[in-house]
Write an enzyme that holds these catalytic residues in place. Sequence first.
Site, short mmCIF file in Angstrom:
data_model
loop_
_atom_site.label_atom_id
_atom_site.label_comp_id
_atom_site.label_asym_id
_atom_site.label_seq_id
_atom_site.Cartn_x
_atom_site.Cartn_y
_atom_site.Cartn_z
N ASN A 124 0.84 -1.20 0.00
CA ASN A 124 0.00 0.00 0.00
C ASN A 124 0.88 1.25 0.00
O ASN A 124 1.83 1.34 0.77
CB ASN A 124 -0.86 -0.03 1.27
CG ASN A 124 -1.97 1.00 1.29
OD1 ASN A 124 -2.76 1.08 0.34
ND2 ASN A 124 -2.05 1.78 2.36
N GLU A 165 -7.53 4.58 0.39
CA GLU A 165 -7.67 5.68 1.36
C GLU A 165 -8.16 6.94 0.66
O GLU A 165 -7.68 8.05 0.93
CB GLU A 165 -6.33 5.96 2.05
CG GLU A 165 -5.73 4.74 2.72
CD GLU A 165 -4.42 5.03 3.45
OE1 GLU A 165 -4.09 6.21 3.68
OE2 GLU A 165 -3.71 4.06 3.77
N ASP A 212 -9.47 10.27 -0.61
CA ASP A 212 -10.07 11.56 -0.25
C ASP A 212 -9.56 12.59 -1.25
O ASP A 212 -8.46 12.46 -1.78
CB ASP A 212 -9.84 11.98 1.20
CG ASP A 212 -8.40 11.89 1.67
OD1 ASP A 212 -7.48 11.93 0.83
OD2 ASP A 212 -8.18 11.79 2.90
#
Length: 475
Positions: A212, A278, A280
Amino acid sequence: MEESMNRSGLRPPSSTHRRRTGAVLVAALAVTLAGATLPAQGAGSTLQAAAAESGRYYGTAIAANKLSDSTYTTIANREFNMITAENEMKMDATEPSQNQFSYSSGDRIVSWARSNGKRVRGHALAWHSQQPGWMQNMSGTALRNAMLNHVTQVATHYKGQIYAWDVVNEAYADGSSGARRDSNLQRTGNDWIEAAFRAARAADPAAKLCYNDYNTDNWSHAKTQGVYTMVRDFKARGVPIDCVGFQAHFNSGNPVPSNYDVTLRNFAALGVDVQITELDIEGSGSSQAQQYAGVHQACLSVARCTGVTVWGVRDTDSWRASGTPLLFDGSGNKKAAYTSTLNALNAGGTTTPDPTPNPTTPQPSPTTTTPPVTGTGSCTATYSEGQKWGDRFNGVVTIRANSAITSWTSTVTVSQAQRITSTWSGTPSWDSSGKVMTMRPAGNGTLAAGQTTSFGFTVLHGGDWTWPRVTCSAS
Ligand code: G3I
């Protein structure tokens, strides 16, 4: 409407046009992907239902201390079916003192998720950041063993309850090096990442194991290439890796790249799932909404993009609350970004494998590197897939200067069945067979060390989807 150039300065050769939205080119991705997009079966009225129409999950990050907030849990329960602990499974949270493990907050999140029928992404087993104090001061063999023990213990505790683990988080450096990030873990030896993956596989064989990272969204960025090269190497050597997570924290300084779908597709072609882990996007209104739509359209265009997780529920829950980067406002109302995301998910996506080379069939390496030549520079040519149609496909070659160069020459060799029909952003010449194209810079070929440039071409494939072979030499 303005004709689009992608971030490499490439203009598609067809009549494809894209609408520019601020610094981002995303709005018409659905149009450009029309050939690969399947309509959804029906319209989902929540994010999880809409994503499920194409077999994908929709997730969010949850903080344990907010599980008593009913507005928060009502939205989370209604909209999401994949849960990531925002901080509660990190190294500092789960092993505050060496060999003394603390799972209470992580367990609360897993328990809430599972009792509401949701799956869990584990985040994160090994990371240079958020290490407990005792680990920050360790090095060498002691640190390596402590890290492996941590991976083993935590993955064993949650065995059978985790859909996918972020085994290693953020191990690559930002900037133009494409190299590993310096850290106490990296200094234990370059093999620390694969050692962590092997320990995780042994502890929980059923969990998917992911690498990641952030700033790996733009295909032409050195960091993206560094991670890609590692994953390709892991797959070639049988290191147990199943997925790559793209954190996808975007803002005006780091906008959604127009080649996001290319990045996801190229990683997926290595034989791993890709997940947006994640998400945003700072901003507001229609600009933010269009960028959210573009991210989802990119994922939906890649069969192995198996799901999206947004990094929090309401803007006020975000680690970047002042940037209002999420899908619900502080009162829990749906934002324009929510509606554009829901619509993008309901528009459907591909669930059948893209016509990419079969990962079980040996493919020519998409990257070749010329040996360094004394007194001149060297370069690396990387092939990446572009759009595909029934009879042809686009290819893009990214030239990266490994040291300063004044010019470069790249060859593109296609198979007997294939024929290059058009090119852009370079000056081509051909051998007598017509199968080997030599591409030189369209203008000045000077590149500083680490700099990249790209050219593209269209191939009539004649039934053969094999990737062209590419080389690069520099002076
Ligand atoms: O809970 C304590 C609180 O008791 C204390 O009063 C307060 C004062 O500092 O700190 C609180 O802890 C904070 C914690 O978030 C919970 O809010 C930590 O200081 C703060 O460092 C921590 O930040 C987290 C950050 O990772 C740490 O690196 C963010 O919540 C979390 O969203 C963020 O998540 C990371 C991913 O793990 C990896 N990718 C990037 C992403 C964003 O940075």
